[in-house]
Design an enzyme around this catalytic site. Structure first.
Site, PDB file in Angstrom:
ATOM      1  N   GLU B  60       0.959  -1.258   0.082  1.00 30.79           N
ATOM      2  CA  GLU B  60      -0.111  -0.112  -0.152  1.00 30.79           C
ATOM      3  C   GLU B  60       0.865   1.260   0.091  1.00 30.79           C
ATOM      4  OE1 GLU B  60      -0.600  -2.852   1.913  1.00 30.79           O
ATOM      5  OE2 GLU B  60      -2.799  -3.315   1.317  1.00 30.79           O
ATOM      6  N   HIS B 129      -9.338  -4.576  10.971  1.00 28.83           N
ATOM      7  CA  HIS B 129      -9.944  -4.363   9.945  1.00 28.83           C
ATOM      8  C   HIS B 129     -11.255  -3.685   9.881  1.00 28.83           C
ATOM      9  CE1 HIS B 129      -7.465  -7.553   8.672  1.00 28.83           C
ATOM     10  NE2 HIS B 129      -7.962  -7.887   7.493  1.00 28.83           N
TER      11      HIS B 129
HETATM   12  C1  LIG Z   1      -1.882  -4.331   4.845  1.00 23.15           C
HETATM   13  C2  LIG Z   1      -2.812  -5.031   4.361  1.00 23.15           C
HETATM   14  N1  LIG Z   1      -3.090  -5.315   2.664  1.00 23.15           N
HETATM   15  C3  LIG Z   1      -4.141  -6.192   2.500  1.00 23.15           C
HETATM   16  C4  LIG Z   1      -4.547  -6.965   3.260  1.00 23.15           C
HETATM   17  C5  LIG Z   1      -5.723  -7.842   2.687  1.00 23.15           C
HETATM   18  N2  LIG Z   1      -4.999  -9.248   2.500  1.00 23.15           N
HETATM   19  C6  LIG Z   1      -5.287 -10.192   3.547  1.00 23.15           C
HETATM   20  S1  LIG Z   1      -4.483 -11.536   3.334  1.00 23.15           S
HETATM   21  C7  LIG Z   1      -3.947 -11.033   1.699  1.00 23.15           C
HETATM   22  C8  LIG Z   1      -3.070 -11.771   0.983  1.00 23.15           C
HETATM   23  C9  LIG Z   1      -1.910 -12.262   1.453  1.00 23.15           C
HETATM   24  O1  LIG Z   1      -1.301 -13.200   0.770  1.00 23.15           O
HETATM   25  P1  LIG Z   1      -0.079 -14.217   1.507  1.00 23.15           P
HETATM   26  O2  LIG Z   1       0.960 -13.154   2.052  1.00 23.15           O
HETATM   27  O3  LIG Z   1       0.506 -14.890   0.171  1.00 23.15           O
HETATM   28  O4  LIG Z   1      -0.439 -15.023   2.342  1.00 23.15           O
HETATM   29  P2  LIG Z   1      -1.742 -16.227   2.484  1.00 23.15           P
HETATM   30  O5  LIG Z   1      -3.066 -15.761   2.593  1.00 23.15           O
HETATM   31  O6  LIG Z   1      -1.302 -17.127   0.940  1.00 23.15           O
HETATM   32  O7  LIG Z   1      -1.097 -17.125   3.469  1.00 23.15           O
HETATM   33  C10 LIG Z   1      -4.421  -9.720   1.512  1.00 23.15           C
HETATM   34  C11 LIG Z   1      -4.241  -8.880   0.371  1.00 23.15           C
HETATM   35  C12 LIG Z   1      -4.065  -6.902   4.618  1.00 23.15           C
HETATM   36  N3  LIG Z   1      -4.826  -7.625   5.493  1.00 23.15           N
HETATM   37  N4  LIG Z   1      -3.132  -6.118   5.028  1.00 23.15           N
END
Ligand SMILES: Cc1ncc(C[n+]2csc(CCOP(=O)(O)OP(=O)(O)O)c2C)c(N)n1
Ligand SMILES: [Mg+2]
Lengths: 368, 325
Positions: B60, B129
């Site tokens: 972000e 959130h």
């Molecule tokens: C700063 C932030 N941006 C966006 C999100 C929304 N979000 C939660 S999980 C996620 C994907 C994360 O993927 P990854 O790091 O590969 O972990 P996985 O879910 O595959 O375990 C997103 C975009 C968040 N929680 N925090």
């Protein structure tokens, strides 16, 4: 350290079936029969707990987000099974497996999901925010990447206090693109902290495949080189391999007070969270391929059957017991009370919860 | 007039502005291939292609900072935050850079960026959130903030935001995404800084924004049916600029004010509104101003309690009766 061959995700699938080449690694060969059975039991418990969660979510008793760990069990199981008294862990929102591995009970974990006061965070945190500091488990964090600096701080504190310990901070393959993660990498390396960054690369961040999110020199772990940090890649479907390679990073942390980035290839079977219909960004065949050929719980079961540590009967017993335990936890959660309205304003400030002759601040702190 | 959802209204605003101005670019996590985490941008990639509708990594601070930089050169980025709660990792870009660049350059540089996404509690996702940062952000001169409550306002405000030459932060609400309402077929905007009297009345003014408007309208029904009270509901729509005149005109008519918001009370938007009323219409008041805000604690996870933490119809009715007593 030796630079391991680069594994990309589909590559890790090609590894031949059969005995783990890491079974003979000292950290695995030295495990007693009972320890191996205990490790398998923990993996089975994580699997059955989460499969029970799916049903409870579908019944509408769990709201919000529910991120499942099914398919990734060997990562938490392998790494956490090595930890000692002064080793700490912290992770993101996909945090149930780590919680059960450090010894949290299914009851408190389930009750947290349904928002009960008997939950591990008294119904205040939910699925993404499990905590058990008494077990060196510092959460459960909802903001992607936010746990990386926190974990680095835990490692700093361990070192500051002169303890032989470490911190493992887990994150996803998408999290490696948060600025906070890079700042933490630099601090850990610059200050020689006993830190292990564990990148659980399950191939996707929500609906974005790892290739679409990240510029990298062949693998995510290699970014460590930019910070003069050691790194390794691990097949996360083989709990023995996870243990063998994590043990080296732990040794580096304990004996040299140096950080490591470990990238562990793994796979999630369900959508990003239960809210993700999981229909658009990957093939059903891909999921099936992993489930059939790379399932970490199944592979470890087969390994232990070959070693004659497990018998089919014993395995059945272990799985039945895990299912029964999850069923009981579901009942416990159902029968537990909610927090009260008065509870909403508790646990905000230590001082408000501990008013006494020694507390000094004055003035209004909770407003109407 | 078509009846469409709040979500569709936002999408229509983006589609029309993408068509109108080829400098408009949509960017954010999962906005393109995945069609949006909340499907607000559904279909836009297909219609406008990957140059105009861009998926970003989970960075972000990086992509919002990039959008601010691009806007300085004349691009008009419309950035989606999956939740406004995630703006906190990009706070320096959003506040320090977007909010100050015009001032510090003595007016040489503009920053026509839009950042939009949901900012609300009530969805059982816990404290990290569920932030509602409209008051925090609006407290910085240089920044504009709007909080639409209906499909009509969502479309009109977003279009106005995209055409605006300053940074405009649009705070939506996931609980409103499926709400339906009438939206004109022809091009229109809702100018920033114009409040809307959503219900006329003579005994009490309720000032609200975002979903609190919907709650207040329901409470107004109850107050009329069960208590014979005529309530006027003023929807701020825009937090900064703030339509002081519409608020004051309503208070001059009803002589009583209740302020409702889903923020926590300390330095909430309504603290500013209360100051406005007492400073410019003190003599018009027949009773002290009351407020209904969220219970002052981080957002609780437990759904049953979160529903009580947020202002609900009962609490608004109860507090309204106190102002009228
Ligand atoms: C700063 C932030 N941006 C966006 C999100 C929304 N979000 C939660 S999980 C996620 C994907 C994360 O993927 P990854 O790091 O590969 O972990 P996985 O879910 O595959 O375990 C997103 C975009 C968040 N929680 N925090
Ligand atoms: Mg991932």
């Amino acid at each position: 350290m030796a630079k391991p061959a680069v594994l990309t995700h589909p590559e890790s699938l090609k590894r031949p079936a059969g005995p783990s080449e890491y079974a003979k690694d000292p950290v695995n060969a030295s495990m007693s029969k009972a320890e191996k059975i205990a490790l398998y039991t923990k993996m089975a418990r994580i699997r059955h707990f989460e499969q029970r969660c799916i049903r409870i979510y579908q019944q509408g008793k769990i709201g919000g987000f529910l991120h499942l760990y099914v398919g990734q069990e060997a990562v938490a199981a392998g790494t956490i099974s090595l930890l000692g008294k002064h080793d700490h862990i912290i992770t993101g929102y996909r945090d149930h497996g780590h919680g059960l591995m450090v010894g949290m009970g299914m009851n408190e974990c389930m009750a947290e999901l349904t928002g009960r006061v008997t939950g591990c965070s008294q119904g205040k945190g939910g699925s993404m925010h499990y905590f058990a500091p008494d077990k060196n488990y510092w959460g459960g964090h909802g903001i992607v990447g936010g746990q990386a600096p926190l974990g680095t701080g835990l490692a700093y504190a361990v070192k500051y206090m002169g303890l032989k310990g470490s911190c493992l901070a887990y994150m996803g393959d998408g999290a490696v693109n948060q600025g906070a993660v890079h700042e933490a990498y630099n601090l850990a390396a610059l200050w020689d902290l006993p830190m292990i960054f564990v990148v659980e690369n399950n191939g996707y961040s929500m609906g974005t495949s790892q290739e679409r999110s990240t510029a990298h020199p062949g693998c995510l772990a290699k970014r460590a080189e930019g910070y003069n940090m050691a790194w390794d890649v691990i097949n996360g479907h083989d709990v023995y391999e996870v243990r063998a390679k994590t043990a080296l990073a732990l040794k580096r942390a304990h004996e040299e007070s140096k950080p490591t980035v470990l990238e562990i290839f793994t796979y999630r079977y369900f959508g990003h969270s239960m809210a993700d219909p999981d229909k658009t960004y990957r093939d059903k065949d891909e999921i099936k391929e992993y489930r059939d050929k790379k399932d970490p719980v199944l592979l470890f079961e087969q390994e232990l059957l070959r070693e004659k540590v497990l018998t089919p009967e014993l395995s059945q017993k272990i799985n039945d017991a895990a299912m029964a335990e999850a069923d009981k936890a579901a009942v416990f959660a159902d029968e537990s009370p909610d927090p009260t309205v008065a509870d909403v304003t508790k646990h905000i400030y230590w001082e408000e919860d501990n008013r006494g002759p020694d507390t000094t601040s004055r003035g209004t702190i909770i407003f109407e | 007039m078509a009846v469409i959802s709040y979500r569709e209204a936002l999408r229509a605003a983006m589609r029309e502005e993408l068509k109108r101005d080829d400098k408009v670019v949509i960017m954010g996590e999962e906005v393109a291939q995945f069609n949006g985490a909340y499907k607000v941008t559904e279909g836009l990639l297909k219609e406008f292609g990957p140059k105009r509708v861009v998926d970003t990594p989970i960075s972000e601070a990086g992509f919002i900072g990039l959008g601010i930089g691009a806007s300085m050169l004349g691009i008009r980025p419309v950035m989606e935050l999956m939740f406004w709660s995630f703006s906190y990792v990009a706070f320096d870009q959003i506040v320090n850079n977007a909010g100050n660049i015009r001032y510090m350059s003595g007016g040489l540089i503009n920053c026509p960026i839009v950042i939009r996404g949901p900012a609300n509690g009530g969805t059982n996702v816990g404290a990290t959130h569920s932030h509602t940062p409209e008051a925090i952000l609006a407290s910085h001169p240089g920044i504009k903030v709007v909080c639409p409550a209906t499909p009509y306002d969502a479309k009109g405000l977003l279009k106005a935001a995209i055409r605006d030459n300053d940074p405009v932060y649009v705070m939506e609400n996931t609980i409103l995404y499926n709400d339906k309402g009438e939206v004109p077929d022809e091009d229109y905007i809702v100018p920033l800084g114009v409040a809307d009297v959503k219900r006329e009345g003579s005994d009490l003014t309720i000032v609200a924004h975002g979903r609190a408007v919907i709650t207040s309208l329901k409470a107004a029904e109850v107050l009329e049916k069960e208590h014979g009270v005529s309530v006027e509901v003023v929807d701020l729509r825009s937090i900064r600029p703030l339509d002081e005149e519409t608020i004051l005109a309503s208070v001059r008519k009803t002589h009583r004010a209740l302020l409702v918001e889903e923020n926590k009370p300390f330095c909430g938007v309504d603290a500013q509104v209360a100051y406005l009323i007492q400073s410019k219409a003190f003599d018009e008041l027949d009773a002290p101003i009351h407020r209904v805000s969220s219970i002052d604690a981080p957002q609780i996870y437990c759904k049953r309690l979160e529903d009580q933490q947020l202002p609900d119809v009962n609490r608004v009715v109860r507090e309204a009766l106190k102002v009228l007593a």
